[in-house]
Design an enzyme around this catalytic site. Structure first.
Site, short mmCIF file in Angstrom:
data_model
loop_
_atom_site.label_atom_id
_atom_site.label_comp_id
_atom_site.label_asym_id
_atom_site.label_seq_id
_atom_site.Cartn_x
_atom_site.Cartn_y
_atom_site.Cartn_z
N GLY A 181 -25.66 4.00 -16.96
CA GLY A 181 -24.50 3.74 -15.90
C GLY A 181 -23.73 3.95 -15.12
CG ASP A 182 -21.35 5.76 -11.47
OD1 ASP A 182 -22.23 5.47 -10.65
OD2 ASP A 182 -20.36 5.73 -11.29
#
Length: 253
Positions: free
Chosen positions: A178-179
């Site tokens: 996600g990041d």
């Protein structure tokens, strides 16, 4: 999700009172600050402390910063930690000044530590290998979190939605980081990945949502020319169409 820039603080940092309380007698060192005001501190005990050599890390965000959801990260760390190396949560909470998340230290240095900024090819390959290991280890069917493209596109403004373009067909659903930017992979002294950090957006999505952004971040951190090592480490050939789409979505989110 928008791209959030972060770096080690280069000027004096005021230590929040909650961080001082959590530290007790430990030394407090600011190690990271992002543009939304979030701070990360290392808490380390000296040779004479109760926990000699031990380190903990505390993330702190000022009150009213909804973009940085530490409760969401704590939940994801607890789930992912059953399958892959991530920090173990020791404490979390909020007060009138902000929110905090306290975790145990975990072996490894950030892939943007000066050691690895000097050897970007090794770091890029390890980031790719680490992302592949995470994607293979985390079970999609058991994951309660989503980072799905439909939800992400639906949150865009009408103008941004038009600019992002058509959603490509799914290649392979995985539990995405996600990041996945370079700083969020940790490496050992031999240049092998050891763990991942900053999982507040972890969830099920096409693997290219991670691959596009992780490879994108190499340029921000190391300069041009390191994407081939990344894709070699992951074990996949670049997909130009999916990369372009997911980078636009990241930039417009």
């Amino acid at each position: 999700m928008s791209r959030v820039l972060a770096a080690a603080p280069s000027d004096p940092v005021a230590v929040p009172e909650r961080v001082r309380v959590l530290a007790g007698d430990d030394d407090v060192t600011p190690v990271w600050r992002n543009e939304l005001g979030g701070l990360t501190f290392r808490l380390s005990a000296g040779p004479g402390g109760e926990r000699p050599g031990a380190e903990r890390y505390v993330k702190w965000v000022p009150a009213g910063t909804p973009e940085l959801d530490l409760d969401a990260e704590a939940e994801r760390l607890a789930w992912a930690g059953r399958y892959t190396p991530v920090p173990h949560v020791l404490d979390r909470g909020t007060d009138g000044a902000g929110a905090w998340l306290l975790t145990e230290g975990i072996p490894g240095r950030s892939a943007v530590d000066p050691r690895w900024l000097a050897h970007p090819g090794t770091a890029a390959r390890a980031i790719g290998a680490g992302l592949r290991a995470m994607h293979d280890a985390l079970p999609v069917d058991d994951c309660p979190f989503s980072w799905g493209v439909a939800d992400r596109v639906s949150r865009l403004s009408p103008a941004a939605r038009a600019r992002v373009g058509d959603v490509p067909a799914v290649d392979r659903l995985v539990v995405c980081h996600g990041d996945p930017c370079a700083p969020n992979t940790l490496l050992d002294d031999d240049g092998r990945w050891t763990a991942h950090v900053d999982l507040d957006a972890l969830g099920v999505a096409d693997r290219w949502a991670d691959l596009a952004v992780a490879s994108y971040s190499l340029e921000w951190n190391y300069g041009d020319g390191h994407e081939p090592a990344f894709f070699e480490g992951y074990g996949i050939a670049p997909d130009a169409g999916r990369i372009a789409f997911y980078r636009r979505l990241w930039d417009l989110g």
